[in-house]
Design a protein around this motif. Structure first.
Motif, PDB file in Angstrom:
ATOM      1  N   CYS A  89      -4.575   1.677  13.580  1.00  0.00           N
ATOM      2  CA  CYS A  89      -4.693   1.245  12.179  1.00  0.00           C
ATOM      3  C   CYS A  89      -3.488   0.385  11.821  1.00  0.00           C
ATOM      4  O   CYS A  89      -2.386   0.629  12.294  1.00  0.00           O
ATOM      5  CB  CYS A  89      -4.714   2.455  11.252  1.00  0.00           C
ATOM      6  SG  CYS A  89      -6.025   3.626  11.625  1.00  0.00           S
ATOM      7  N   THR A 107      -2.838   2.421   6.378  1.00  0.00           N
ATOM      8  CA  THR A 107      -2.101   3.668   6.156  1.00  0.00           C
ATOM      9  C   THR A 107      -1.529   3.712   4.741  1.00  0.00           C
ATOM     10  O   THR A 107      -1.519   4.763   4.100  1.00  0.00           O
ATOM     11  CB  THR A 107      -0.993   3.878   7.208  1.00  0.00           C
ATOM     12  OG1 THR A 107      -0.118   2.757   7.212  1.00  0.00           O
ATOM     13  CG2 THR A 107      -1.580   4.066   8.597  1.00  0.00           C
ATOM     14  N   PHE A 154      -4.318   4.633   2.121  1.00  0.00           N
ATOM     15  CA  PHE A 154      -4.701   6.045   2.151  1.00  0.00           C
ATOM     16  C   PHE A 154      -3.522   7.002   2.012  1.00  0.00           C
ATOM     17  O   PHE A 154      -3.707   8.214   1.991  1.00  0.00           O
ATOM     18  CB  PHE A 154      -5.516   6.346   3.408  1.00  0.00           C
ATOM     19  CG  PHE A 154      -6.919   5.801   3.326  1.00  0.00           C
ATOM     20  CD1 PHE A 154      -7.926   6.529   2.702  1.00  0.00           C
ATOM     21  CD2 PHE A 154      -7.229   4.551   3.829  1.00  0.00           C
ATOM     22  CE1 PHE A 154      -9.205   6.026   2.592  1.00  0.00           C
ATOM     23  CE2 PHE A 154      -8.508   4.033   3.728  1.00  0.00           C
ATOM     24  CZ  PHE A 154      -9.505   4.779   3.107  1.00  0.00           C
ATOM     25  N   TYR A 186      -0.752   7.455   4.016  1.00  0.00           N
ATOM     26  CA  TYR A 186      -0.229   8.042   5.251  1.00  0.00           C
ATOM     27  C   TYR A 186       0.937   7.206   5.763  1.00  0.00           C
ATOM     28  O   TYR A 186       1.143   6.076   5.341  1.00  0.00           O
ATOM     29  CB  TYR A 186      -1.327   8.098   6.327  1.00  0.00           C
ATOM     30  CG  TYR A 186      -2.391   9.131   6.039  1.00  0.00           C
ATOM     31  CD1 TYR A 186      -2.245  10.441   6.468  1.00  0.00           C
ATOM     32  CD2 TYR A 186      -3.536   8.793   5.330  1.00  0.00           C
ATOM     33  CE1 TYR A 186      -3.218  11.391   6.200  1.00  0.00           C
ATOM     34  CE2 TYR A 186      -4.518   9.735   5.060  1.00  0.00           C
ATOM     35  CZ  TYR A 186      -4.349  11.032   5.494  1.00  0.00           C
ATOM     36  OH  TYR A 186      -5.314  11.972   5.224  1.00  0.00           O
ATOM     37  N   LEU A 221      -2.759   7.956  11.255  1.00  0.00           N
ATOM     38  CA  LEU A 221      -4.217   7.918  11.346  1.00  0.00           C
ATOM     39  C   LEU A 221      -4.722   7.568  12.738  1.00  0.00           C
ATOM     40  O   LEU A 221      -5.888   7.795  13.045  1.00  0.00           O
ATOM     41  CB  LEU A 221      -4.789   6.934  10.314  1.00  0.00           C
ATOM     42  CG  LEU A 221      -4.613   7.347   8.857  1.00  0.00           C
ATOM     43  CD1 LEU A 221      -5.056   6.223   7.925  1.00  0.00           C
ATOM     44  CD2 LEU A 221      -5.363   8.629   8.557  1.00  0.00           C
ATOM     45  N   LEU A 237     -10.739  10.628   5.875  1.00  0.00           N
ATOM     46  CA  LEU A 237     -10.716   9.700   4.747  1.00  0.00           C
ATOM     47  C   LEU A 237     -11.834   9.951   3.732  1.00  0.00           C
ATOM     48  O   LEU A 237     -11.874   9.301   2.694  1.00  0.00           O
ATOM     49  CB  LEU A 237     -10.811   8.257   5.246  1.00  0.00           C
ATOM     50  CG  LEU A 237      -9.798   7.835   6.314  1.00  0.00           C
ATOM     51  CD1 LEU A 237     -10.043   6.391   6.721  1.00  0.00           C
ATOM     52  CD2 LEU A 237      -8.375   8.049   5.846  1.00  0.00           C
ATOM     53  N   TYR A 238     -12.726  10.886   4.028  1.00  0.00           N
ATOM     54  CA  TYR A 238     -13.873  11.176   3.162  1.00  0.00           C
ATOM     55  C   TYR A 238     -13.591  12.383   2.273  1.00  0.00           C
ATOM     56  O   TYR A 238     -12.893  13.315   2.687  1.00  0.00           O
ATOM     57  CB  TYR A 238     -15.114  11.460   4.000  1.00  0.00           C
ATOM     58  CG  TYR A 238     -15.751  10.215   4.564  1.00  0.00           C
ATOM     59  CD1 TYR A 238     -16.859   9.648   3.955  1.00  0.00           C
ATOM     60  CD2 TYR A 238     -15.229   9.604   5.695  1.00  0.00           C
ATOM     61  CE1 TYR A 238     -17.440   8.500   4.467  1.00  0.00           C
ATOM     62  CE2 TYR A 238     -15.810   8.454   6.214  1.00  0.00           C
ATOM     63  CZ  TYR A 238     -16.912   7.912   5.596  1.00  0.00           C
ATOM     64  OH  TYR A 238     -17.477   6.769   6.099  1.00  0.00           O
ATOM     65  N   MET A 262     -13.526   7.357  -1.606  1.00  0.00           N
ATOM     66  CA  MET A 262     -12.841   7.912  -0.442  1.00  0.00           C
ATOM     67  C   MET A 262     -11.659   8.751  -0.918  1.00  0.00           C
ATOM     68  O   MET A 262     -11.382   8.834  -2.108  1.00  0.00           O
ATOM     69  CB  MET A 262     -12.434   6.784   0.505  1.00  0.00           C
ATOM     70  CG  MET A 262     -13.660   5.989   0.965  1.00  0.00           C
ATOM     71  SD  MET A 262     -13.478   5.104   2.488  1.00  0.00           S
ATOM     72  CE  MET A 262     -13.503   6.394   3.691  1.00  0.00           C
ATOM     73  N   ARG A 306      -7.518   9.939  -0.495  1.00  0.00           N
ATOM     74  CA  ARG A 306      -6.170   9.658   0.007  1.00  0.00           C
ATOM     75  C   ARG A 306      -5.565  10.941   0.608  1.00  0.00           C
ATOM     76  O   ARG A 306      -6.077  12.040   0.408  1.00  0.00           O
ATOM     77  CB  ARG A 306      -5.278   9.171  -1.131  1.00  0.00           C
ATOM     78  CG  ARG A 306      -5.738   7.872  -1.760  1.00  0.00           C
ATOM     79  CD  ARG A 306      -4.678   7.362  -2.747  1.00  0.00           C
ATOM     80  NE  ARG A 306      -5.222   6.468  -3.741  1.00  0.00           N
ATOM     81  CZ  ARG A 306      -5.499   5.188  -3.560  1.00  0.00           C
ATOM     82  NH1 ARG A 306      -5.271   4.628  -2.388  1.00  0.00           N
ATOM     83  NH2 ARG A 306      -6.001   4.462  -4.540  1.00  0.00           N
ATOM     84  N   CYS A 350     -13.422   2.400  -2.737  1.00  0.00           N
ATOM     85  CA  CYS A 350     -12.969   1.580  -1.618  1.00  0.00           C
ATOM     86  C   CYS A 350     -14.126   0.709  -1.125  1.00  0.00           C
ATOM     87  O   CYS A 350     -15.260   1.179  -1.016  1.00  0.00           O
ATOM     88  CB  CYS A 350     -12.495   2.514  -0.498  1.00  0.00           C
ATOM     89  SG  CYS A 350     -11.658   1.698   0.866  1.00  0.00           S
TER      90      CYS A 350
END
Length: 187
Positions: A31, A36, A39, A41, A46, A54-55, A84, A86, A94
């Motif tokens: 990623c 990142t 979301f 991170y 990830l 992510l869901y 989605m 975080r 998203c």
């Protein structure tokens, strides 16, 4: 003489202004920084993780995966707007686009982009997973009949969920509901 710098695809990938990842069988292989960041991170967190992280729920992950296959079979590409989650648990809208690299197996390998829409569209009502799924399809302009066919529900059940969404968003019409889901009307 060519004075252009050499193209470094790794640098382009890492610094792209949109979230990017390469996947294999719904697992993120690598990623970029923007993904990142979107979301919440840290870099590398990830890589090697299932998209399920992510869901909002595991069920939404499974249903979306099933919904992607026939569309990618027909077009080779998939695009939608969905809610989605975080790293801190916050939900957000998203825009997701995916392109398969193996036309005979949609989930074998792919390239995915993610765009955070939270600046344009807020998640403002507490929604069930099924309501989130139906809301995303309503935003695409789909009818109850098409939504029902796509996700395996009767049009009447879709209408029931739409009515619940209208109550939650205090919308008098379906058009007003879509505007509120898009964030075009203040709640």
């Amino acid at each position: 003489m060519n004075d252009s710098p050499a193209i470094d695809y790794q640098t382009i990938f890492e610094h792209a202004p949109v979230g990017l990842c390469i996947s294999r069988h719904r697992v993120m292989q690598v990623c970029n920084r923007e993904l990142t960041k979107i979301f919440g991170y840290e870099a590398g967190d990830l890589d090697g993780q299932s998209f399920q992280i992510l869901y909002p729920t595991a069920d939404e992950f499974e249903r979306t995966g099933a919904r992607i296959v026939p569309i990618m079979n027909a077009k080779g590409i998939y695009s939608d707007e969905r809610i989605m989650r975080r790293a801190n648990g916050d939900l957000f809208w998203c825009h997701v686009i995916g392109h398969t690299l193996v036309p005979t197996d949609m989930h074998a390998a792919g390239i995915w982009t993610f765009e955070d829409l939270s600046g344009k569209r807020k998640v403002s009502a507490e929604l069930s997973p099924r309501e989130r799924e139906i809301a995303a399809l309503l935003v695409e302009g789909k009818t109850s009949k098409l939504i029902g066919k796509q996700i395996g529900l009767s049009p009447r059940t879709v209408e029931m969920h739409r009515a619940n969404l209208m109550k939650k968003f205090t919308a008098a019409t379906s058009s007003e509901l879509v505007h509120r889901l898009l964030g075009a009307v203040n709640q």
